[in-house]
Scaffold this active site. Sequence first.
Site, PDB file in Angstrom:
ATOM      1  N   GLY A 210       8.836  -4.982  -8.857  1.00 24.33           N
ATOM      2  CA  GLY A 210       9.837  -3.962  -9.034  1.00 24.33           C
ATOM      3  C   GLY A 210      11.248  -4.278  -8.860  1.00 24.33           C
ATOM      4  O   GLY A 210      11.586  -4.958  -8.022  1.00 24.33           O
TER       5      GLY A 210
ATOM      6  N   HIS B 118       2.725   4.390  -5.016  1.00 26.35           N
ATOM      7  CA  HIS B 118       3.288   5.588  -5.676  1.00 26.35           C
ATOM      8  C   HIS B 118       3.428   5.281  -7.130  1.00 26.35           C
ATOM      9  O   HIS B 118       3.025   4.114  -7.456  1.00 26.35           O
ATOM     10  CB  HIS B 118       4.614   5.950  -5.074  1.00 26.35           C
TER      11      HIS B 118
ATOM     12  N   GLN C 183       7.344  -9.849   7.792  1.00 29.55           N
ATOM     13  CA  GLN C 183       8.479  -9.454   7.122  1.00 29.55           C
ATOM     14  C   GLN C 183       9.422  -8.231   7.738  1.00 29.55           C
ATOM     15  O   GLN C 183      10.291  -7.871   7.405  1.00 29.55           O
ATOM     16  CB  GLN C 183       8.287  -9.318   5.543  1.00 29.55           C
TER      17      GLN C 183
ATOM     18  N   GLY D 102       0.710  -1.177  -0.060  1.00 31.51           N
ATOM     19  CA  GLY D 102       0.047  -0.112  -0.138  1.00 31.51           C
ATOM     20  C   GLY D 102       0.888   1.293  -0.306  1.00 31.51           C
ATOM     21  O   GLY D 102       1.976   1.335  -0.360  1.00 31.51           O
TER      22      GLY D 102
ATOM     23  N   HIS E 278       4.521   1.694  -8.084  1.00 30.61           N
ATOM     24  CA  HIS E 278       3.324   0.744  -8.161  1.00 30.61           C
ATOM     25  C   HIS E 278       2.340   0.888  -9.454  1.00 30.61           C
ATOM     26  O   HIS E 278       2.193  -0.226  -9.792  1.00 30.61           O
ATOM     27  CB  HIS E 278       2.428   0.785  -6.692  1.00 30.61           C
TER      28      HIS E 278
ATOM     29  N   GLN F  11      14.644  -9.275  -3.663  1.00 31.89           N
ATOM     30  CA  GLN F  11      13.224  -9.896  -3.615  1.00 31.89           C
ATOM     31  C   GLN F  11      12.802 -10.588  -4.830  1.00 31.89           C
ATOM     32  O   GLN F  11      12.417 -11.699  -4.978  1.00 31.89           O
ATOM     33  CB  GLN F  11      12.222  -8.822  -3.174  1.00 31.89           C
TER      34      GLN F  11
ATOM     35  N   ARG G 225       8.764   4.696   1.862  1.00 32.07           N
ATOM     36  CA  ARG G 225       9.570   5.175   2.807  1.00 32.07           C
ATOM     37  C   ARG G 225      10.376   6.523   2.632  1.00 32.07           C
ATOM     38  O   ARG G 225      10.789   6.939   3.793  1.00 32.07           O
ATOM     39  CB  ARG G 225      10.758   3.901   3.403  1.00 32.07           C
TER      40      ARG G 225
ATOM     41  N   LYS H  62      13.361  -2.383  -8.147  1.00 30.24           N
ATOM     42  CA  LYS H  62      14.213  -1.747  -7.049  1.00 30.24           C
ATOM     43  C   LYS H  62      14.377  -2.677  -5.770  1.00 30.24           C
ATOM     44  O   LYS H  62      15.409  -2.829  -5.171  1.00 30.24           O
ATOM     45  CB  LYS H  62      13.151  -0.512  -6.458  1.00 30.24           C
ATOM     46  N   ASP H  63      13.573  -3.524  -5.612  1.00 28.61           N
ATOM     47  CA  ASP H  63      13.749  -4.831  -4.454  1.00 28.61           C
ATOM     48  C   ASP H  63      14.177  -5.989  -5.503  1.00 28.61           C
ATOM     49  O   ASP H  63      13.670  -6.897  -5.641  1.00 28.61           O
ATOM     50  CB  ASP H  63      12.463  -5.200  -3.882  1.00 28.61           C
TER      51      ASP H  63
END
Length: 280
Positions: free
Chosen positions: A147, A34, A61, A31, A37, A153, A187, A149-150
């Site tokens: 994404g 931005h 997590q 959630g 997402h 992950q 963040r 960015k991670d």
Amino acid sequence: MKVVKTIQEAREIIAAWRKEGLSVGLVPTMGYLHEGHQSLIAKSVSQNDRTVVSVFVNPIQFGPNEDLEAYPRDLNRDMQLVEATGGDLIFNPEPSEMYPPHFTSFIDTTETTELLCGAVRPIHFRGVCTVVGKLFNIVRPDRAYFGQKDAQQLATIRRFVRDLNFGIEIVPCPIVREADGLAKSSRNTYLSPAERQAALILSKSLKLGKEAIENGEKDAKKVIEIIKANLATEPLARIDYVEVVDFENIQRVDTISGETLVAIAVYIGKTRLIDNFIIG
Ligand code: PAF
């Protein structure tokens, strides 16, 4: 666009779509959506008949001293963004819906989670993989969107999907940045104006590392030194890690060749930010 809170409601809606022969894409999120997402949702909308967006701040997590309570939440804003982007369903369960009493089964991964964030956030990827595995079982999508960015992950989810035969296509999506280069992140809202300015040191330092590689530098240690030296020029920045790894296995490389991930985590004040680039 609908919002549902229970697994049963989500399953009923998705089952009706499936009866009509429609394809389904899933965008898992925590959630406070931005443009990063939004790009995942838009990609899913372009590739599937229906798109499900999960909005769930996944407690398992977060480590004990991490920002679970402080993590920003705004479902109304998220609903507007999903609707405007063409999403069809938001799955927004309560923690008790996802983790009933005596919940004791987890998806645990090795290799891709040993280094980078896995080294400093010991339970993080077990929590991510478990919730993503549950979302995959609830939604049973054809494709799921993550994404870059991670990046760790992404590599880890790809691995468990392959290892455990989930049969879902994992679609990677590029990092979305602010105009000045800062990678979009929920963040970023924690940053004061001075910290927001200081945070530019992440993308600037990575740019120097990337340029060095593009100009022929193949020694991973030298690239790390270049990035660390530039990060050190920012008084508000404290390095968590700077690593050069192969993107598939997330293991350190000495010499840069093949698909290589250069990843950093840096504290700006109390906020831990990550950023990366992939080369080759
Ligand atoms: O990337 C995130 O926002 C989360 O780690 C994810 C994949 C939604 C799992 O909670």
